[in-house]
Design a protein around this motif. Structure first.
Motif, PDB file in Angstrom:
ATOM      1  N   GLY A 171       0.837  -1.192   0.000  1.00 22.85           N
ATOM      2  CA  GLY A 171       0.000   0.000   0.000  1.00 22.85           C
ATOM      3  C   GLY A 171       0.870   1.239   0.000  1.00 22.85           C
ATOM      4  O   GLY A 171       2.076   1.164  -0.230  1.00 22.85           O
ATOM      5  N   LYS A 172       0.237   2.396   0.291  1.00 25.97           N
ATOM      6  CA  LYS A 172       0.985   3.646   0.246  1.00 25.97           C
ATOM      7  C   LYS A 172       1.945   3.783   1.420  1.00 25.97           C
ATOM      8  O   LYS A 172       2.986   4.396   1.302  1.00 25.97           O
ATOM      9  CB  LYS A 172      -0.001   4.817   0.188  1.00 25.97           C
ATOM     10  CG  LYS A 172      -0.675   4.901  -1.203  1.00 25.97           C
ATOM     11  CD  LYS A 172      -1.716   6.002  -1.288  1.00 25.97           C
ATOM     12  CE  LYS A 172      -2.977   5.598  -0.573  1.00 25.97           C
ATOM     13  NZ  LYS A 172      -4.175   6.277  -1.091  1.00 25.97           N
ATOM     14  N   ALA A 173       1.593   3.193   2.561  1.00 26.28           N
ATOM     15  CA  ALA A 173       2.421   3.362   3.759  1.00 26.28           C
ATOM     16  C   ALA A 173       2.917   2.053   4.364  1.00 26.28           C
ATOM     17  O   ALA A 173       3.719   2.073   5.298  1.00 26.28           O
ATOM     18  CB  ALA A 173       1.641   4.162   4.814  1.00 26.28           C
ATOM     19  N   PRO A 200       0.123   9.140  13.690  1.00 24.87           N
ATOM     20  CA  PRO A 200      -0.078  10.532  13.248  1.00 24.87           C
ATOM     21  C   PRO A 200      -0.463  10.633  11.763  1.00 24.87           C
ATOM     22  O   PRO A 200      -0.870  11.697  11.312  1.00 24.87           O
ATOM     23  CB  PRO A 200       1.286  11.199  13.501  1.00 24.87           C
ATOM     24  CG  PRO A 200       1.970  10.310  14.491  1.00 24.87           C
ATOM     25  CD  PRO A 200       1.492   8.921  14.187  1.00 24.87           C
ATOM     26  N   ASP A 201      -0.335   9.511  11.016  1.00 17.86           N
ATOM     27  CA  ASP A 201      -0.844   9.498   9.628  1.00 17.86           C
ATOM     28  C   ASP A 201      -2.368   9.456   9.617  1.00 17.86           C
ATOM     29  O   ASP A 201      -2.981   9.887   8.645  1.00 17.86           O
ATOM     30  CB  ASP A 201      -0.374   8.228   8.885  1.00 17.86           C
ATOM     31  CG  ASP A 201       1.018   8.368   8.272  1.00 17.86           C
ATOM     32  OD1 ASP A 201       1.753   9.287   8.675  1.00 17.86           O
ATOM     33  OD2 ASP A 201       1.353   7.539   7.400  1.00 17.86           O
ATOM     34  N   THR A 202      -2.938   8.866  10.648  1.00 13.62           N
ATOM     35  CA  THR A 202      -4.381   8.559  10.614  1.00 13.62           C
ATOM     36  C   THR A 202      -5.174   9.296  11.697  1.00 13.62           C
ATOM     37  O   THR A 202      -6.374   9.028  11.854  1.00 13.62           O
ATOM     38  CB  THR A 202      -4.608   7.037  10.767  1.00 13.62           C
ATOM     39  OG1 THR A 202      -4.089   6.624  12.038  1.00 13.62           O
ATOM     40  CG2 THR A 202      -3.923   6.238   9.673  1.00 13.62           C
ATOM     41  N   ASP A 261       0.741  16.183  13.538  1.00 16.46           N
ATOM     42  CA  ASP A 261       0.309  15.014  12.759  1.00 16.46           C
ATOM     43  C   ASP A 261       0.581  15.256  11.280  1.00 16.46           C
ATOM     44  O   ASP A 261       1.221  16.235  10.909  1.00 16.46           O
ATOM     45  CB  ASP A 261      -1.186  14.772  13.004  1.00 16.46           C
ATOM     46  CG  ASP A 261      -1.982  16.013  12.654  1.00 16.46           C
ATOM     47  OD1 ASP A 261      -1.986  16.395  11.472  1.00 16.46           O
ATOM     48  OD2 ASP A 261      -2.566  16.648  13.566  1.00 16.46           O
ATOM     49  N   LYS A 262       0.032  14.372  10.454  1.00 20.05           N
ATOM     50  CA  LYS A 262       0.324  14.392   9.020  1.00 20.05           C
ATOM     51  C   LYS A 262      -0.157  15.656   8.309  1.00 20.05           C
ATOM     52  O   LYS A 262       0.275  15.911   7.175  1.00 20.05           O
ATOM     53  CB  LYS A 262      -0.285  13.138   8.369  1.00 20.05           C
ATOM     54  CG  LYS A 262       0.214  12.866   6.973  1.00 20.05           C
ATOM     55  CD  LYS A 262      -0.378  11.565   6.445  1.00 20.05           C
ATOM     56  CE  LYS A 262      -0.172  11.410   4.970  1.00 20.05           C
ATOM     57  NZ  LYS A 262      -0.959  10.262   4.453  1.00 20.05           N
ATOM     58  N   ASP A 263      -1.021  16.441   8.927  1.00 22.41           N
ATOM     59  CA  ASP A 263      -1.399  17.717   8.304  1.00 22.41           C
ATOM     60  C   ASP A 263      -0.165  18.600   8.059  1.00 22.41           C
ATOM     61  O   ASP A 263      -0.160  19.413   7.137  1.00 22.41           O
ATOM     62  CB  ASP A 263      -2.427  18.484   9.151  1.00 22.41           C
ATOM     63  CG  ASP A 263      -3.870  18.117   8.771  1.00 22.41           C
ATOM     64  OD1 ASP A 263      -4.067  17.464   7.727  1.00 22.41           O
ATOM     65  OD2 ASP A 263      -4.781  18.497   9.531  1.00 22.41           O
TER      66      ASP A 263
HETATM   67  N1  ASP Z   1      -3.128   8.592   2.628  1.00 21.95           N
HETATM   68  C1  ASP Z   1      -4.001   9.283   1.776  1.00 21.95           C
HETATM   69  C2  ASP Z   1      -3.452   9.353   0.356  1.00 21.95           C
HETATM   70  O1  ASP Z   1      -2.537   9.310  -0.197  1.00 21.95           O
HETATM   71  C3  ASP Z   1      -4.420  10.650   2.103  1.00 21.95           C
HETATM   72  C4  ASP Z   1      -4.112  11.336   3.374  1.00 21.95           C
HETATM   73  O2  ASP Z   1      -3.737  10.758   4.360  1.00 21.95           O
HETATM   74  O3  ASP Z   1      -4.304  12.564   3.362  1.00 21.95           O
HETATM   75  O4  ASP Z   1      -3.883   9.636  -0.458  1.00 21.95           O
END
Ligand code: ASP
Ligand code: TMP
Length: 237
Positions: free
Chosen positions: A10-12, A196-198, A211-213
């Protein structure tokens, strides 16, 4: 327990088979994406932090009655988990307005709700994870009514427990996304990750985003924010 075939990337995270058909190994990556993969980057040290944080939080949730996929941490970046089939719903709980809620309904970030807001999105990148309600989820056969009731109750319990854990560490749990899976016998358990990604995590004093923001919005100090929340979590758990 050793990694065998790569089942999914996946992405992460990457997911590997093991000798035991009921167990999988999850390996967390430093890769970060946002806006459905449009924005790509690397957050140094994120794989280790997300793995360890997710495991600490899931172990706490287990102790307090929320079943999870967690079996045991194998090394700083990898964890042994129960094999589940993921219910294709992103289950989001919000305590304060932020992100897509603020955008969709035109309200300021930081508006506190009287009660938590729970929403479901259809986990489908091709469609951009559209928001849906219980009737949509049942019509699309994503989950049964009974499963949705279980998922809703767990999500709200997770919110209460995580809010308390973070509040003790001077952090406001603004919102988060969790995913659930079915074990072979159909039991619903918490899966995926809590990190912190979620989650949106704000310093309670300064309201600084931790966090991820910081990555999504190019705020800088991304690695430092992840390190800080991990440090604050480990002190006292
Ligand atoms: N993980 C999601 C993505 O790539 C989005 C996010 O966490 O903002 O698209
Ligand atoms: P949102 O306000 O963008 O809908 O995000 C709500 C919460 O869900 C926030 O804590 C971030 C998390 N989230 C994910 O974990 N994965 C995603 O793909 C998105 C869009 C949000």
């Amino acid at each position: 327990m050793e990694k065998q075939a790569l089942l999914y990337e996946g992405k992460a995270k990457k997911v590997y088979a093991t000798q035991d058909p009921q167990l999988l190994i999850v390996s967390y990556k430093d890769d970060a994406t946002a806006f459905n993969g449009l924005k790509k980057g690397v957050i140094q040290g994120k794989g280790v932090i997300n793995n360890q944080m997710s495991n600490l939080l899931m172990a706490e949730l287990e102790k307090r009655g929320v079943p999870t996929h967690l079996v045991r941490e194998l090394n700083p970046q990898e964890t042994l988990v129960k094999r589940v089939s993921i219910v294709p719903l992103e289950v989001i709980v919000r305590n304060l307005a932020a992100g897509s809620f603020s955008k969709r309904y035109g309200v300021e970030e930081g508006l506190a709700f009287a009660e938590p807001v729970l929403e479901f999105s259809y986990k489908n990148d091709g469609l951009g994870d559209p928001l849906l309600n219980d009737d949509h989820a049942v019509a699309l056969k994503l989950a049964t009514r009974e499963e949705l009731a279980v998922i809703r109750a767990y999500a709200l319990k997770i919110n209460r427990l995580l809010q308390g854990i973070w509040a003790d560490r001077g952090i406001i749990l603004v919102d988060f996304k969790v995913e659930f899976g079915r074990l072979a016998d159909g039991t619903i358990v918490l899966a995926d990750e809590i990190s912190p990604d979620t989650c949106r995590l704000w310093d309670a004093q300064t309201r600084e985003k931790l966090d991820k923001d910081r990555f999504r919005r190019d705020l800088g100090g991304v690695e430092e924010a992840y390190r800080q929340v991990m440090e604050r979590l480990s002190s006292g758990l």
